[in-house]
Design an enzyme around this catalytic site. Sequence first.
Site, PDB file in Angstrom:
ATOM      1  N   ASP A  51      49.310  67.087  45.456  1.00 61.89           N
ATOM      2  CA  ASP A  51      49.528  65.908  46.170  1.00 61.89           C
ATOM      3  C   ASP A  51      51.048  66.496  46.867  1.00 61.89           C
ATOM      4  O   ASP A  51      51.667  67.521  46.202  1.00 61.89           O
ATOM      5  CB  ASP A  51      50.160  64.585  45.273  1.00 61.89           C
ATOM      6  CG  ASP A  51      49.888  63.538  46.288  1.00 61.89           C
ATOM      7  OD1 ASP A  51      48.914  62.871  46.315  1.00 61.89           O
ATOM      8  OD2 ASP A  51      51.038  63.051  47.093  1.00 61.89           O
ATOM      9  N   VAL A  80      49.603  70.347  52.703  1.00 61.34           N
ATOM     10  CA  VAL A  80      48.094  71.081  53.374  1.00 61.34           C
ATOM     11  C   VAL A  80      48.654  71.603  54.479  1.00 61.34           C
ATOM     12  O   VAL A  80      47.541  72.107  55.216  1.00 61.34           O
ATOM     13  CB  VAL A  80      47.283  70.264  53.156  1.00 61.34           C
ATOM     14  CG1 VAL A  80      46.731  69.813  51.811  1.00 61.34           C
ATOM     15  CG2 VAL A  80      47.327  68.747  53.983  1.00 61.34           C
ATOM     16  N   TYR A 171      44.244  59.342  64.550  1.00 61.60           N
ATOM     17  CA  TYR A 171      43.534  59.426  63.343  1.00 61.60           C
ATOM     18  C   TYR A 171      42.026  59.339  63.278  1.00 61.60           C
ATOM     19  O   TYR A 171      41.247  60.188  62.714  1.00 61.60           O
ATOM     20  CB  TYR A 171      43.712  58.116  62.596  1.00 61.60           C
ATOM     21  CG  TYR A 171      43.096  57.979  61.048  1.00 61.60           C
ATOM     22  CD1 TYR A 171      43.798  58.850  59.949  1.00 61.60           C
ATOM     23  CD2 TYR A 171      42.249  57.290  60.636  1.00 61.60           C
ATOM     24  CE1 TYR A 171      43.094  58.775  58.937  1.00 61.60           C
ATOM     25  CE2 TYR A 171      41.495  57.186  59.598  1.00 61.60           C
ATOM     26  CZ  TYR A 171      41.962  58.070  58.488  1.00 61.60           C
ATOM     27  OH  TYR A 171      41.601  57.928  57.340  1.00 61.60           O
ATOM     28  N   LYS A 175      39.535  62.772  62.162  1.00 59.90           N
ATOM     29  CA  LYS A 175      38.417  62.316  61.578  1.00 59.90           C
ATOM     30  C   LYS A 175      37.109  62.790  61.909  1.00 59.90           C
ATOM     31  O   LYS A 175      36.449  63.426  61.234  1.00 59.90           O
ATOM     32  CB  LYS A 175      38.157  60.916  60.762  1.00 59.90           C
ATOM     33  CG  LYS A 175      39.353  60.504  59.921  1.00 59.90           C
ATOM     34  CD  LYS A 175      39.228  61.383  58.721  1.00 59.90           C
ATOM     35  CE  LYS A 175      40.553  60.721  57.548  1.00 59.90           C
ATOM     36  NZ  LYS A 175      40.222  61.524  56.457  1.00 59.90           N
TER      37      LYS A 175
END
Length: 263
Positions: A51, A80, A171, A175
């Site tokens: 995390d 990330v 978003y 996705k």
Amino acid sequence: MITVPPPAYVPAHGLLKGKSVLITAAAGAGIGFSAAKRCLEEGARGLVLSDMHPRRTEEAAQTLAQEFPQAVVHGQVCNVTQEADVQALVDAAEDKLGGVDVLINNAGLGGTRRVVDMSDEEWLKVIDVTLNGTFRMTRAMLRKMQPRGRGAIVNNASVLGWRAQTEQAHYAAAKAGVMALTRCAGLEAAEFGVRINAVSPSIVFHDHLRKSAPEELLTQLASREAFGRGAEAWEIANVMVFLASDYASYLVGEVISASSQRA
């Protein structure tokens, strides 16, 4: 709309017995932590969770290590969006676990903004965490899994990859990209014996969401669901565990909708 309550917590069946797992964005109270716990319940011999938040990462790792003393549990901070962090995480997981059998790409970032008002920075930040982060982790892990001729990668997508919703363009685009990445990378990895699939949740209720979103909005979103409620985080974790397990041995490049919404 009649609300059908969630079932009792499903007992474990040893679906990941003897396997090792790496999960991103697994601290806190959401899908990632639920998936980490579920993997250990299902017999994973080791788990590395990551995390961006050092304190939460350490707390999550300690909690799971205490509950599952028979397993190797390690927490590591990772952003990330940073290739160096990704490489360090994958290398550490390979070392701690003696090789990673399962990667669950859970890291993602949302936001609320109309396209006309959205800055480049807002757009790029969501894309970088949610899509590029999944790509970076997948690429790094495939370089380890493919030579071994085995492995499973499970990506966290969203119904917004299919469905239009105002103020969610960044978003939704990210996705949708995760879904396309899953399909294409899945075909490439299959010849090496590595499976890549994704789960596509709709609204998932957990403590952080309940604190950060207006109750009226949550009620509205829940009313769209087939069961008249949002999913419990562990219900999505169950799908992730299934996709990671040998029960999904013939699934490649699939995106499973964990709701009734597919368009």
